[in-house]
Design a protein around this motif. Sequence first.
Motif, mmCIF file in Angstrom:
data_model
loop_
_atom_site.group_PDB
_atom_site.id
_atom_site.type_symbol
_atom_site.label_atom_id
_atom_site.label_comp_id
_atom_site.label_asym_id
_atom_site.label_seq_id
_atom_site.Cartn_x
_atom_site.Cartn_y
_atom_site.Cartn_z
ATOM 1 N N PHE A 162 0.833 -1.209 0.000
ATOM 2 C CA PHE A 162 0.000 0.000 0.000
ATOM 3 C C PHE A 162 0.859 1.246 0.000
ATOM 4 O O PHE A 162 0.591 2.208 -0.713
ATOM 5 C CB PHE A 162 -0.901 0.040 1.236
ATOM 6 C CG PHE A 162 -2.081 -0.848 1.138
ATOM 7 C CD1 PHE A 162 -2.434 -1.403 -0.074
ATOM 8 C CD2 PHE A 162 -2.849 -1.133 2.248
ATOM 9 C CE1 PHE A 162 -3.527 -2.227 -0.170
ATOM 10 C CE2 PHE A 162 -3.941 -1.955 2.157
ATOM 11 C CZ PHE A 162 -4.270 -2.506 0.962
ATOM 12 N N PHE A 163 1.886 1.228 0.840
ATOM 13 C CA PHE A 163 2.726 2.421 0.961
ATOM 14 C C PHE A 163 3.394 2.725 -0.379
ATOM 15 O O PHE A 163 3.374 3.856 -0.849
ATOM 16 C CB PHE A 163 3.767 2.232 2.057
ATOM 17 C CG PHE A 163 4.722 3.371 2.121
ATOM 18 C CD1 PHE A 163 4.322 4.593 2.630
ATOM 19 C CD2 PHE A 163 6.015 3.260 1.633
ATOM 20 C CE1 PHE A 163 5.181 5.668 2.653
ATOM 21 C CE2 PHE A 163 6.883 4.313 1.653
ATOM 22 C CZ PHE A 163 6.460 5.530 2.174
ATOM 23 N N ASN A 166 1.017 4.092 -3.065
ATOM 24 C CA ASN A 166 0.589 5.470 -2.875
ATOM 25 C C ASN A 166 1.751 6.441 -2.928
ATOM 26 O O ASN A 166 1.564 7.605 -3.289
ATOM 27 C CB ASN A 166 -0.193 5.602 -1.577
ATOM 28 C CG ASN A 166 -1.564 4.986 -1.724
ATOM 29 O OD1 ASN A 166 -2.435 5.595 -2.282
ATOM 30 N ND2 ASN A 166 -1.711 3.754 -1.295
ATOM 31 N N LEU A 169 2.090 6.961 -6.511
ATOM 32 C CA LEU A 169 0.963 7.808 -6.907
ATOM 33 C C LEU A 169 1.255 9.259 -6.563
ATOM 34 O O LEU A 169 1.023 10.175 -7.366
ATOM 35 C CB LEU A 169 -0.286 7.335 -6.172
ATOM 36 C CG LEU A 169 -1.564 8.120 -6.392
ATOM 37 C CD1 LEU A 169 -1.969 8.014 -7.834
ATOM 38 C CD2 LEU A 169 -2.656 7.573 -5.508
ATOM 39 N N GLY A 170 1.790 9.493 -5.367
ATOM 40 C CA GLY A 170 2.089 10.860 -4.962
ATOM 41 C C GLY A 170 3.197 11.466 -5.803
ATOM 42 O O GLY A 170 3.185 12.656 -6.096
ATOM 43 N N LEU A 171 4.156 10.627 -6.224
ATOM 44 C CA LEU A 171 5.288 11.165 -6.978
ATOM 45 C C LEU A 171 4.938 11.434 -8.427
ATOM 46 O O LEU A 171 5.346 12.449 -8.983
ATOM 47 C CB LEU A 171 6.470 10.187 -6.905
ATOM 48 C CG LEU A 171 7.175 10.124 -5.549
ATOM 49 C CD1 LEU A 171 8.165 8.989 -5.543
ATOM 50 C CD2 LEU A 171 7.856 11.433 -5.247
ATOM 51 N N ARG B 348 0.705 21.199 -0.531
ATOM 52 C CA ARG B 348 1.033 21.695 -1.859
ATOM 53 C C ARG B 348 0.269 22.994 -2.114
ATOM 54 O O ARG B 348 -0.955 23.051 -2.032
ATOM 55 C CB ARG B 348 0.643 20.651 -2.899
ATOM 56 C CG ARG B 348 0.940 21.076 -4.321
ATOM 57 C CD ARG B 348 0.496 19.980 -5.262
ATOM 58 N NE ARG B 348 1.335 18.804 -5.102
ATOM 59 C CZ ARG B 348 2.344 18.518 -5.907
ATOM 60 N NH1 ARG B 348 2.623 19.305 -6.920
ATOM 61 N NH2 ARG B 348 3.064 17.454 -5.725
ATOM 62 N N GLY B 364 -5.297 16.542 -9.393
ATOM 63 C CA GLY B 364 -4.009 17.224 -9.465
ATOM 64 C C GLY B 364 -2.877 16.362 -8.967
ATOM 65 O O GLY B 364 -3.096 15.319 -8.356
ATOM 66 N N GLY B 366 0.303 15.132 -6.719
ATOM 67 C CA GLY B 366 0.398 15.074 -5.268
ATOM 68 C C GLY B 366 -0.694 14.177 -4.725
ATOM 69 O O GLY B 366 -1.641 13.816 -5.420
ATOM 70 N N LEU B 367 -0.545 13.754 -3.481
ATOM 71 C CA LEU B 367 -1.510 12.850 -2.889
ATOM 72 C C LEU B 367 -2.745 13.622 -2.472
ATOM 73 O O LEU B 367 -2.636 14.672 -1.857
ATOM 74 C CB LEU B 367 -0.902 12.196 -1.649
ATOM 75 C CG LEU B 367 0.238 11.236 -1.845
ATOM 76 C CD1 LEU B 367 0.886 10.948 -0.513
ATOM 77 C CD2 LEU B 367 -0.280 9.952 -2.429
ATOM 78 N N GLN B 371 -5.635 9.350 -0.585
ATOM 79 C CA GLN B 371 -4.449 8.557 -0.906
ATOM 80 C C GLN B 371 -3.422 8.633 0.212
ATOM 81 O O GLN B 371 -2.765 7.649 0.543
ATOM 82 C CB GLN B 371 -3.852 9.036 -2.223
ATOM 83 C CG GLN B 371 -4.755 8.712 -3.392
ATOM 84 C CD GLN B 371 -4.662 9.723 -4.489
ATOM 85 O OE1 GLN B 371 -3.942 10.709 -4.357
ATOM 86 N NE2 GLN B 371 -5.388 9.502 -5.555
ATOM 87 N N VAL B 374 -4.368 6.057 2.676
ATOM 88 C CA VAL B 374 -4.028 4.668 2.363
ATOM 89 C C VAL B 374 -2.540 4.431 2.592
ATOM 90 O O VAL B 374 -2.137 3.411 3.147
ATOM 91 C CB VAL B 374 -4.429 4.310 0.921
ATOM 92 C CG1 VAL B 374 -4.125 2.864 0.643
ATOM 93 C CG2 VAL B 374 -5.898 4.568 0.712
ATOM 94 N N ALA B 375 -1.710 5.426 2.186
ATOM 95 C CA ALA B 375 -0.267 5.285 2.403
ATOM 96 C C ALA B 375 0.035 5.218 3.895
ATOM 97 O O ALA B 375 0.810 4.379 4.358
ATOM 98 C CB ALA B 375 0.476 6.440 1.753
#
Lengths: 413, 410
Positions: A162-163, A166, A169-171, B348, B364, B366-367, B371, B374-375
Motif C-alpha cells: 500500500f505504501f 501510494n 501515486l504521490g510522486l 502543496r 491534481g 500530489g496525494l 491517498q 491509504v499510504a
Amino acid sequence: MTTTAERADFRFNWVDSFLLALRIAAIFVVVWGTVGALALGFVGEGLSGSAWKDLIVAGLAQGSMYGLIALGYSMVYGVLGFINFAHGEVFMAGAMVGFFVADYFFTSGLWVSNFVIAILIVLVVAVATSTFTAVLIEKVAYRPLRNSPRLIPLITSIGVSFFLQNAVLGLVGPAVKTYPQAPTWLSQKISVLGLQIEGTKLLVIVIAVVSMIGLWLFVERTKTGRAMRAVAEDKEIAALMGIDVDRTIVTTFAVGGAMAGVAGILWALLFRGVSFITGFLPGIKAFTAAVLGGIGNLVGAMAGGVLLGLFESLGPNVVLRGLRWEIPVSLGIAALAAGIGVAVLAWRRGRVSVASVAGALIMLGIAGIGQWSIVIPGLTQLKDVVAFSALVLVLIFKPSGLFGEQLADEDRA
Amino acid sequence: MRGRPNLFTDYESEMALFPTTTKRVAVALLLIFALLVPLGAIPGLSFLQESSWLVLINRALVFAIAALGLNLLTGVAGQVSLGHSFFMAVGAYTAVLLGGAPGKTVWGLELPIWIWLPAAGIAAAIIGIIVAPTAVRVRGLYLAFVTLGLVFIGLHLWRNFGKVAGGPTTGRPWPPLEFALWKGDPIISFANDGPWFGVQLTSDAKTYFFLLVAVILFTLVAKNLMRTRIGRAWAAIRDRDIAAEIMGVNEVRGKTQAFAISSFYAGIAGALFAVILGRLIPETWDLLLAVEFIAIILIGGAGTIAGTLLGTFFVVLIPRIVEDITFFFADQVANQGPLAWLGDLFIRKSPDDILGFVSTGAAGPGLSIFQLNVALFGVLIIVFLIAEPLGLYGIWIRVRNYWKGWPFTY
C-alpha cells in the motif's frame, strides 16, 4: 488381503467427500468445456485456427512474464517462508522508472535512432531500481520481523505494498504512463514453428528464457547460489557452516528484484501502459504461478507462469465458451452408463480416484439428458477468475504444486 | 470483600465476565459515555454529535461487528482469511434480495428486517461452511490465498449479476433501517429524524443506538464463545492442530464452526454496512476492505475482544483525524497562522511546489487526502507490527500494569 487393509487405513470423512465432489465438478466442467469447444469448432461456431494460435502466443508471452515475477516470490518464500506481497510493487517500480528513462530517450531521439541501445539502458535502469527497492524493503520492513510468526511479515508486506503504491501515486500522479512506440520492425510478425509471432512477443519470450537460464545457473552453479539453497534448507545450520545468512537473504531479495525489473520491461514491451496500480494483479498472479509450479522450485515457478498465462488466455475463450455446447443425448446416455459402470467397479475395488472420473462421466450423462448449455456473461473479464480458480484447485488437490515444492520440512503445505 | 486484587478464590469468579470492581466500573462508565455521545452531552466532545462524525462512528460500529467475526476466525482459531469482504458481500446481497424494493432491473421481496438481517448472517454462514473444508486441507498462508481467490470470484459475480447487485457503476438502494412486523408502516424507524421519549434525535443518532445494541450483543457472544468450550477448542487448533486433535479436539468441526460463526458476523455486518450507506457499487467488496479488517485486528491485538474494538475505532477514525489535521495546516498556510512554517513542509500550494506532497483538492498531482490515508495505513501496519506486535491492546496492558503498581515498579 492388502486392499481391505488399505481401506481400513484410509479415513474417508465428509471433508474428503466434499473435496471429491468439488474435484468431480471441476473435471466435469473442464472436460465439457474442452470437448464443447472442439465440437463447436467442427460446426464452425468456435474460434478460427489463427485465433487459436494468437491466443497461445499471447498466453506464452504473458506467461513468461508471470514466470519471471514468480521467481522472486518463489525464492523469497523458499528462504524466509512468507509471501512478499510487495513484490508486485517492486516490479511496478522498475517499469515506472524505466518509463521516465524511455521517455527521455524518446525526446532526445535515441529511442528512434538506436532502439537496441536505448532499450538496453532502460532495462539496466529498471533492473537497478527494482533491485534497490527489493533490498530496501527487506532492510526496513522484513529484517526486524525475521523471528516473528509467518502471518506478521505477510501483513507487513501488504502494508509495504500500500505504501509503495501510494508513494508512487504521490510522486508521478494517477495517469497511466505510456511507453513510446517500439520501432515497426519489432511489431512485424515473424513465422516460427508454424506460429505467426509478433516480434515483441518473441523478444519477451526470448528475454524471459535467457534470464531464467541465467538465474538457474546462478543458483545451481555459483557459491552464492549454493549458500542460498543452504539457507532455504535450514538457516541455523547454514549459519553454523559459516554462511552469512543476512547477506544471503539480501542477495535473494536482490536477485528476485532484478528478475522483477526485467519483467517490468517485458510488461512495458507487451502493454506499454504503466501506472501505480500496475504491480498489484500481476503480483498476485505471479504468486499463483509460483504455487502452481511448486513453491521454492525455480523451474516450477517458470513453468507455472507459462501454464498460468496459457490458462488465462485459453481458459475463458475455450473452456468456458465451450460450455455453450449442448451435450447430445446419445453421448449423455453412453457417458451415464460408462460412469455408473466405472463407479461400481471403483467402489468394489476401494479405489476412490477412479470414482472421480466416473462421477464426471455421470454428470456428463445427466447434462446430456437434461440438454444443458451455459452462457457465462462477461467472458473477457474472466481472466482473473480463471487464474484464481486454478490456484484454489491446485491448492486443494496438489498443494505441493505440479513440479513439487522444495522447502524445509516446517514450511511445507 | 476479597483480600487483594486479582486473587480469585474459585473458578467462577475467575471466569466471570467482569472479574474486578475496576472493570465493572470502567464498563459502566464506558456505557454511559457511549449513550451520551449522540446527545452531545459530553463536555469537550460535543462535536461528536455532528452528522459527519456520527456517520463515521456508525461505520466504526458496523466494522466492529465484522472485525469481531474475523478476530474469532483469525485471532482465536488461527485461520488467516483475506476473504472477509466476500462474506460481507454475501450478507449484504442476501439482505437486499429479501428486503430491497423490486424494480425493473433488480429483484427484491421487501420483507421486514427481522427476516433479512438474520438471513444475511445465515446465508454468509452457509457459504462459510462450504469454504471451511478447504481450511482443513490448506493451511496458513495458502489458506489466505484461497480466501483471496473468493474475493475475486465474488467481485466477478457481483459485477455480472445485475438482478442482484444492480448496475456495476450505480449499484442499487438497500432497504432502510426500520422495524416492521410485516410489509407496511414501520413500528420503529431508525431512518428518519424525530423525537424518541421526548428527545429530538437525528436518523444518524437513532442508527447509532441500534448499532450500539448490536455491537454489545455481538461482543458478549464473542466473549462467551472465547471463554467456553468452542473458543478453547479454537485456541488449541490455532496453537497446534495436531496436538489439539490428539487431545480430542475435533479439528474439522472446530474449523467449520469458526468459519460459520465468523461468516455470520461478516454477513450481518455487510448487510448493516450497506443499509447505513444506502447504496453500494459491487467494487466496494474488494481486497482493500478485507485487508482493512486484517489490519484492524492486528493493530488492535489479535485474539482479544477489547483490542478488536480499539483497533476498529482507530482504523476508522484515523482518516478523519488526518483530514482535519491536513485542513488545519492548509488553513494555517493560507492565513499565515503561527504554525504556517510546519504546514509549508507538506501542503502543496502551487502545481510546481516540490516539497508539498499533500494537496487539499481531489485531483491534481500530489496525494489527495484519501491517498495519503491509504499510504499512512500501510505505514501504520508496518510500524505496529515491528514495534508492538500485540497492538493497541498490548500498549494498553503496559500502561495499565504501570499504573497498577504505581509508585512501585512491580
